[in-house]
Scaffold this motif. Structure first.
Motif, PDB file in Angstrom:
ATOM      1  N   ILE A   1       0.884  -1.168   0.000  1.00  0.00           N
ATOM      2  CA  ILE A   1       0.000   0.000   0.000  1.00  0.00           C
ATOM      3  C   ILE A   1       0.918   1.213   0.000  1.00  0.00           C
ATOM      4  CG2 ILE A   1      -1.869   1.217   1.181  1.00  0.00           C
ATOM      5  CD1 ILE A   1      -2.364  -1.475   2.725  1.00  0.00           C
ATOM      6  N   ILE A   2       1.011   1.872  -1.148  1.00  0.00           N
ATOM      7  CA  ILE A   2       1.879   3.044  -1.287  1.00  0.00           C
ATOM      8  C   ILE A   2       1.027   4.293  -1.097  1.00  0.00           C
ATOM      9  CG2 ILE A   2       3.392   4.359  -2.830  1.00  0.00           C
ATOM     10  CD1 ILE A   2       4.653   1.770  -2.092  1.00  0.00           C
ATOM     11  N   TYR A   3       1.411   5.128  -0.151  1.00  0.00           N
ATOM     12  CA  TYR A   3       0.648   6.350   0.088  1.00  0.00           C
ATOM     13  C   TYR A   3       1.164   7.483  -0.786  1.00  0.00           C
ATOM     14  CZ  TYR A   3      -2.216   4.331   3.648  1.00  0.00           C
ATOM     15  OH  TYR A   3      -3.153   3.547   4.278  1.00  0.00           O
ATOM     16  N   SER A   4       0.210   8.164  -1.429  1.00  0.00           N
ATOM     17  CA  SER A   4       0.566   9.315  -2.252  1.00  0.00           C
ATOM     18  C   SER A   4       1.244  10.353  -1.381  1.00  0.00           C
ATOM     19  CB  SER A   4      -0.686   9.909  -2.907  1.00  0.00           C
ATOM     20  OG  SER A   4      -1.601  10.371  -1.915  1.00  0.00           O
TER      21      SER A   4
ATOM     22  N   THR B   1       0.926  15.967  -1.425  1.00  0.00           N
ATOM     23  CA  THR B   1       1.229  17.348  -1.811  1.00  0.00           C
ATOM     24  C   THR B   1      -0.014  18.055  -2.327  1.00  0.00           C
ATOM     25  OG1 THR B   1       1.879  16.594  -4.014  1.00  0.00           O
ATOM     26  CG2 THR B   1       3.614  16.829  -2.373  1.00  0.00           C
ATOM     27  N   THR B   2      -1.067  17.309  -2.666  1.00  0.00           N
ATOM     28  CA  THR B   2      -2.307  17.930  -3.158  1.00  0.00           C
ATOM     29  C   THR B   2      -3.474  17.628  -2.231  1.00  0.00           C
ATOM     30  OG1 THR B   2      -2.746  16.002  -4.536  1.00  0.00           O
ATOM     31  CG2 THR B   2      -1.544  17.819  -5.550  1.00  0.00           C
ATOM     32  N   GLY B   3      -3.230  17.135  -1.040  1.00  0.00           N
ATOM     33  CA  GLY B   3      -4.307  16.818  -0.125  1.00  0.00           C
ATOM     34  C   GLY B   3      -3.924  15.663   0.769  1.00  0.00           C
ATOM     35  N   THR B   4      -4.928  15.025   1.376  1.00  0.00           N
ATOM     36  CA  THR B   4      -4.682  13.907   2.272  1.00  0.00           C
ATOM     37  C   THR B   4      -4.094  12.733   1.497  1.00  0.00           C
ATOM     38  OG1 THR B   4      -6.571  14.599   3.605  1.00  0.00           O
ATOM     39  CG2 THR B   4      -5.762  12.357   3.931  1.00  0.00           C
ATOM     40  N   PRO B   5      -2.999  12.124   1.995  1.00  0.00           N
ATOM     41  CA  PRO B   5      -2.422  10.972   1.293  1.00  0.00           C
ATOM     42  C   PRO B   5      -3.440   9.851   1.114  1.00  0.00           C
ATOM     43  CG  PRO B   5      -0.933  11.773   2.986  1.00  0.00           C
ATOM     44  CD  PRO B   5      -2.216  12.515   3.175  1.00  0.00           C
TER      45      PRO B   5
END
Length: 516
Positions: free
Chosen positions: A166-169, A172-176
């Motif tokens: 599970i790779i978390y974003s 930078t544009t909101g909640t990961p």
């Protein structure tokens, strides 16, 4: 685990990374697998330690399909826990220690991780905002104490569609958001990596963080195909060059800002880099002039991958084969369907400018616990074929190479005109005083948004901000003119080199407010 010869396994439609490592431990037990500074694990010892981790996780009651989390810098122990969890059929959620403590707690809750493995850096970050969470902490620097005596795990049958990681974003544009990638997706990735001359004699230098999909694109195939991984805990250009020369590195994944720093290192020419076969790049815009410099001075092929952690579609530019296409991100990979759509979701004809969407065998299952966000990321053609929306705006040329114009969310609408920051940045890069630049849309009472440039000067740069602003605005049309230009000592970036435009925008607004 009964070992199957790796070459036999790789011919199958599906297998696992854990099985491949067991195979290499059987046929090449003394082959170095992981190297970090003075420490080294061969494949036999890596296989034994993966067994020990898998057995300990089973002892703790973590079931196949559940998740553990990791938070720390690159290390052999980090890699061993990651790989051992996969052997037990357990998904891995690698978390960025650079994230805020609140964000880390949120990701742990979202992943429902039973255990969190942390080093000193991860512990310090989490301590900034203590919270009650279900994950019990295990210290990576005392891993042996946790492992105990049980060293043989129960065999686990891995479902191809079960979660590998599970790779978390970046957030930078909101909640990961947790991007779930399956074992089947990773198997497809491993099998096609053989085309880039990975093998038992390959040595890959890993200097980007292991919590990033960017890193896993190089880390996983190097081990899976019997090669050696050299871990650099924290990137430094001079140290990178020393490691590359000392270990006769053949493969490396780097992000553009790392290439920039390596190529600018004053002693670059003194290092023997002749063993390199392939260098890879992804994750951020890789400017044509930098690609050309790498091709000119650094031996081996240069390959740029364009795609998303979410999957959906990949374009590949083999820059050494297409030196006249350095301004592009290449053509769609085999079996990948890349198309362009307009704002209404209608497919566009060749030659049009539109949002890039992609379909491939390697697509995320979705965002963990966020069906609404998953739906927003999907586009379906008239036949019902599923694509992933990239948010990037691009155009295909007559040869099928994709040129990216910008991120859709970064496009600036000023006075009703669409401005692409990358166009403005490209002009600024032509000035000899400019080393790095980004252009951000700032709210304007008159125009809706106005472009503001944040610029890093070359060491010999002597221009004032007013002079550079005047130079730029004299070269563009009225609608493209910059409202402001500021010098910066550096641009804020994520750990994998993406410019944090939101951070610049928020800081400007807090300091200056809206533009006139």
């Amino acid at each position: 685990m009964t070992a199957i010869h790796p070459q036999t396994l790789l011919e199958r439609p599906f297998g696992t990374l854990a099985e491949l490592i067991a195979g290499w431990a059987a046929v090449a037990p003394n082959q170095p697998a992981l190297i970090q500074d003075a420490r080294q694990l061969d494949f036999a010892e890596l296989d034994r330690q993966m067994d020990a981790v898998a057995a300990a996780l089973q002892r703790e009651g973590v079931e196949p399909g559940e998740a553990i989390a990791l938070c720390g810098l690159n290390s052999i122990d980090y890699a061993v826990v990651f790989l051992g969890a996969l052997r037990a059929g357990i998904a891995v959620a690698p978390l960025a220690p650079s994230a805020s403590a609140q964000s880390l707690h949120g990701m742990l809750e979202d992943a429902q991780a039973r255990l969190l493995f942390v080093d000193a850096v991860g512990r310090d970050r989490l301590a900034e905002a203590p919270a009650v969470e279900q994950a019990r902490h295990v210290a990576l620097d005392a891993l042996g104490d946790w492992l105990g005596d049980e060293r043989r795990p129960r065999p686990v049958e891995v479902d191809p569609q079960s979660a590998f990681n599970i790779i978390y974003s970046s957030g930078t544009t909101g909640t990961p958001k947790g991007i779930v990638q399956s074992h089947a997706m990773r198997w497809a990735h491993i099998r096609r990596s053989a085309a880039y001359e990975y093998g038992c004699d390959a040595r890959a230098l890993i200097s980007t963080p292991l919590y990033s999909n960017t890193t896993l694109v190089a880390f996983l195939p190097a081990l899976a195909l019997g090669g050696t991984v050299v871990l650099q805990q924290k990137f430094d250009a001079g140290h990178y060059l020393e490691l590359a020369a000392r270990h006769r590195i053949t493969h490396s994944m780097l992000v553009p800002v790392q290439y920039q720093r390596i190529m600018a290192h004053p002693a670059f020419e003194a290092f023997d880099l002749s063993a390199f076969r392939y260098k890879f790049c992804t994750s951020a815009p890789f400017h044509a002039e930098l690609k050309a410099d790498v091709l000119r001075r650094w031996p081996g092929g240069l390959v740029e991958f364009y795609g998303m952690t979410e999957g959906g579609g990949t374009c590949i530019l083999e820059a050494h084969l297409f030196p006249d296409k350095l301004h592009t991100v290449g053509r769609p990979a085999d079996g990948h369907d890349i198309r362009l759509i307009d704002e209404a979701g209608r497919e566009l004809p060749p030659g049009s400018i539109g949002e890039v969407v992609g379909h491939s065998p390697a697509m995320m299952q979705g965002y963990l616990n966020k069906p609404d966000k998953t739906a927003e990321a999907e586009w379906f053609d008239e036949a019902g074929k599923r694509f992933i929306r990239t948010g990037d705006v691009g155009r295909f040329d007559a040869d099928g190479f994709l040129t990216l114009l910008d991120r859709r969310k970064d496009m600036i609408i000023s006075g009703g005109f669409n401005l692409y920051p990358s166009d403005l940045e490209g002009i600024l890069r032509e000035h000899p005083a400019v080393a790095d630049v980004t252009v951000v849309g700032i709210p304007s009472r008159t125009w809706g948004e106005s472009p503001v440039a944040f610029v890093v000067a070359r060491e010999d740069g002597r221009e004032s901000a007013e002079q550079l602003l005047g130079w730029f605005n004299a070269r563009v049309g009225k609608t493209q003119r910059l409202a402001r230009l500021e010098w910066r000592s550096e641009l804020p970036r994520s750990a994998i080199g993406k410019v944090l435009k939101r951070e610049l925008r928020d800081e400007f607004l807090a300091r200056e407010g809206e533009l006139p």
